[in-house]
Design an enzyme around this catalytic site. Sequence first.
Site, PDB file in Angstrom:
ATOM      1  N   GLY A  14      -3.130   4.764 -10.655  1.00 32.33           N
ATOM      2  CA  GLY A  14      -2.570   5.413  -9.469  1.00 32.33           C
ATOM      3  C   GLY A  14      -1.621   6.545  -9.843  1.00 32.33           C
ATOM      4  O   GLY A  14      -0.577   6.707  -9.223  1.00 32.33           O
ATOM      5  N   SER A  16      -2.061   9.866  -9.674  1.00 32.19           N
ATOM      6  CA  SER A  16      -2.318  11.198  -9.121  1.00 32.19           C
ATOM      7  C   SER A  16      -1.201  11.695  -8.208  1.00 32.19           C
ATOM      8  O   SER A  16      -1.153  12.884  -7.883  1.00 32.19           O
ATOM      9  CB  SER A  16      -3.648  11.210  -8.358  1.00 32.19           C
ATOM     10  OG  SER A  16      -3.587  10.359  -7.232  1.00 32.19           O
ATOM     11  N   SER A 144       8.620  -3.898  -6.579  1.00 30.63           N
ATOM     12  CA  SER A 144       9.363  -3.411  -5.423  1.00 30.63           C
ATOM     13  C   SER A 144      10.494  -4.388  -5.138  1.00 30.63           C
ATOM     14  O   SER A 144      10.395  -5.579  -5.478  1.00 30.63           O
ATOM     15  CB  SER A 144       8.440  -3.319  -4.203  1.00 30.63           C
ATOM     16  OG  SER A 144       9.170  -3.073  -3.013  1.00 30.63           O
ATOM     17  N   TYR A 157       2.443  -7.391   2.162  1.00 29.29           N
ATOM     18  CA  TYR A 157       3.115  -6.610   1.120  1.00 29.29           C
ATOM     19  C   TYR A 157       4.091  -7.489   0.343  1.00 29.29           C
ATOM     20  O   TYR A 157       4.122  -7.449  -0.897  1.00 29.29           O
ATOM     21  CB  TYR A 157       3.836  -5.421   1.749  1.00 29.29           C
ATOM     22  CG  TYR A 157       4.316  -4.409   0.730  1.00 29.29           C
ATOM     23  CD1 TYR A 157       3.413  -3.608   0.054  1.00 29.29           C
ATOM     24  CD2 TYR A 157       5.679  -4.248   0.455  1.00 29.29           C
ATOM     25  CE1 TYR A 157       3.838  -2.672  -0.877  1.00 29.29           C
ATOM     26  CE2 TYR A 157       6.109  -3.318  -0.470  1.00 29.29           C
ATOM     27  CZ  TYR A 157       5.186  -2.533  -1.135  1.00 29.29           C
ATOM     28  OH  TYR A 157       5.609  -1.614  -2.068  1.00 29.29           O
ATOM     29  N   LYS A 161       3.950  -8.289  -3.690  1.00 28.14           N
ATOM     30  CA  LYS A 161       5.022  -7.875  -4.597  1.00 28.14           C
ATOM     31  C   LYS A 161       5.815  -9.058  -5.139  1.00 28.14           C
ATOM     32  O   LYS A 161       6.297  -9.013  -6.280  1.00 28.14           O
ATOM     33  CB  LYS A 161       5.939  -6.872  -3.890  1.00 28.14           C
ATOM     34  CG  LYS A 161       5.272  -5.527  -3.615  1.00 28.14           C
ATOM     35  CD  LYS A 161       4.771  -4.869  -4.897  1.00 28.14           C
ATOM     36  CE  LYS A 161       4.208  -3.478  -4.648  1.00 28.14           C
ATOM     37  NZ  LYS A 161       3.749  -2.813  -5.895  1.00 28.14           N
TER      38      LYS A 161
END
Length: 241
Positions: A14, A16, A144, A157, A161
């Site tokens: 990831g 980019s 996170s 989420y 995490k």
Amino acid sequence: MLESIQNKVAYITGGSKGIGFGIAEAILKNGGKVAITSRSLSSAEEAAVLLREKTDNDQIMALEADVRKLDSQQIAVDTIIDKWGKIDVVVANAGIGHFGSIDDLSVEQWQDTIDTNLTGVFNTIKCTVEALKSSKGYFMTIGSLAGTNFFAGGAAYNASKFGVTGFTQAVMLDLRKYGIRTTTIMPGSVATYFNNHEPSVKDSWKIQIEDIGEIVINLLRLNSRTLPSKIEVRPSMPPST
């Protein structure tokens, strides 16, 4: 004595945009070689062009890979080793966010979040662990603060995490006998495009992607006898509510 980053090979999932881009930029500026992945090859290639311009370092490789799929990541890892012969640093950064009350959260959103944020991290280390054993390298996950602090609307989420936090710490205990260091970096609010957010001047109070890049560089430079295994990162001055 500070460790050298010169000519180290880093694999960033990831990479980019957002945090992954900031980490790639920091490593390139310090003389490293970087391979970034995205589900979209064109996005990875566009980021690679920008990184070359910003860092004056052409040792950047753009690859298409989906962290949810072990075979896809394995092809990317094999490509890196074929070109550069090793992998010294692995940053499992790719992540997504689906938010909403549990009564609204769809099965597809749940699965996509867990597959990307948690299974994707598992796939990343499974594909690179032998290379890291050879290089006595460094494995980092981008977690996170949501990995220790739950909130309404965060069921998927938070689960992903919290899982990354526990997974990374267990992996740290598994891999340190091989001389592999493992750290999870757990940021709070970061000025990125995450969850379709458009960064602006209003985000100046947030952690910036270059700040996370600097943390990674400091970890890589730290004497290998010492390991900060879990790092929580917060904005110093969040707006008052």
